[in-house]
Design a protein around this motif. Sequence first.
Motif, short mmCIF file in Angstrom:
data_model
loop_
_atom_site.label_atom_id
_atom_site.label_comp_id
_atom_site.label_asym_id
_atom_site.label_seq_id
_atom_site.Cartn_x
_atom_site.Cartn_y
_atom_site.Cartn_z
N LYS A 231 -43.00 -4.74 5.57
CA LYS A 231 -42.23 -5.60 6.46
C LYS A 231 -41.16 -6.37 6.05
O LYS A 231 -39.63 -6.25 6.44
N ILE A 232 -41.32 -7.07 4.85
CA ILE A 232 -40.50 -7.81 4.31
C ILE A 232 -39.09 -6.93 3.80
O ILE A 232 -37.97 -7.10 3.94
N LEU A 233 -39.68 -5.96 3.04
CA LEU A 233 -38.69 -4.90 2.44
C LEU A 233 -37.73 -4.42 3.69
O LEU A 233 -36.64 -4.07 3.38
N ALA A 234 -38.47 -4.05 4.73
CA ALA A 234 -37.71 -3.17 5.78
C ALA A 234 -36.57 -4.25 6.52
O ALA A 234 -35.62 -3.77 6.61
N ILE B 181 -42.33 -15.67 8.88
CA ILE B 181 -43.67 -15.28 8.85
C ILE B 181 -43.93 -13.71 9.13
O ILE B 181 -43.59 -13.32 10.37
N PHE B 182 -44.21 -12.97 8.26
CA PHE B 182 -44.68 -11.48 8.56
C PHE B 182 -46.12 -11.43 8.36
O PHE B 182 -46.69 -11.98 7.47
N GLU B 183 -46.64 -10.57 9.38
CA GLU B 183 -48.15 -10.36 9.44
C GLU B 183 -48.25 -8.73 9.18
O GLU B 183 -47.38 -8.10 9.96
N ALA B 184 -49.11 -8.35 8.39
CA ALA B 184 -49.47 -6.91 8.24
C ALA B 184 -50.05 -6.40 9.76
O ALA B 184 -50.58 -7.08 10.41
#
Length: 424
Positions: free
Chosen positions: A8-11, A248-251
């Motif tokens: 998600k962070i890379l996207a 904040i990113f969550e899987a």
Amino acid sequence: MGMTMTQKILAKHSSIDQVKPGDFIEAKIDVALGNDITTPVAIKEFQKMGAKKVFNRKKIILVPDHFTPNKDIASAEQSKCLREFAYAQRIQNYFEVGEMGIEHALLPEKGLVVAGDLVIGADSHTCTYGALGAFSTGIGSTDLAAAMATGSLWFRVPSAIQFHLIGKPQKWVTGKDIILHIIGKIGVNGARYKSMEFTGQGIQSLSMDDRFTICNMAIEAGAKNGIFPVDKKTIAYMQEHSTKEYTIFEADKDANYEKIYTIDLSTIRPTIAFPHLPENTKTVDEIEEIKIDQVVIGSCTNGRIEDLRIAAQILKGKKIAKGIRLIIIPATQSIYLTALKKGWIETFIQAGAVVSTPTCGPCLGGYMGILAKGEKALCTTNRNFIGRMGHKESEIYLASPAIAAATAIAGKISNPEKIEEGGN
């Protein structure tokens, strides 16, 4: 298909809605880090590219820490190169002697990395910042040059392994024991170019210092990065240290993991990595008597406040064994000052230790404790390869500050539980 935290962070940083393992992407950089060893090479490549200015003088961080304070003319020249570039480019976050520290302890302390950041550094242990919920990974000097010039870099999106942590660690079991246990389980190639993503209720019992240590050594399992979810402890840490906005990113619940390991923290015992690989692990209950010549407590892995507190707790009122050399290196000036105010530095010196200014020092075989032929050292550092800390016929054992302090007292690799009980 859902995405992991890392994906998600890379996207987000590549302005793509969805990425999957194996995709090649170009992503924007939030932090580009270099030190006195890797950056001079990057500066030469930067100049060969014809670049005139860095992409953002606030997003590049330069920390002379490996051979600083300089140990010889060659290291002085490297630091001079770094210094002149920083001044010429008006780099906002350049840390000179007196304000510097070991880079991977300094950046979180200064609030320069927060959750959701994409961080690259020309040092393999840049993966440390995953403890804050950031994607951070080590790169080479040429890539650092490109990042400093353009503000972006290409990546291959990694697949992921989930480490589901349950239970609560026993006394004297720290993040170092946990990551050594994991590396012992999966091997130094067990997570090669994968993201090590940590989940589970067991995380709640881990301090931020524990998490920094665990992510720091993700590279020792071959990982592209290690990363923890953001919780109340993470937020409290960022609010204390930083003014940067965080994300904040969550899987996703349906995120795909190549493997899932369940790690019961309550079953992990104090652990040592034997020469000459971090995967060669044994617990304190499995070892025979091994005499040690030198003990080192410090490094980007274990030179933080909790590490020094544990060492001081064990060493207080005791003397190290005759013939042992105990070297203690606080990871930053702030940590050094806190240890001084708490009386820990006095405890260390009275026990027979020497205390250094913040530096990587002997960790990579630089200075401040190089080993001679046949000598054995127990260290809180991250690598124990042949010749890593000096002579190729020396031996390095990796362990936590608790085991290190206990070993210094006993003169042999020792269980901190026994030292606490008054034995050896």
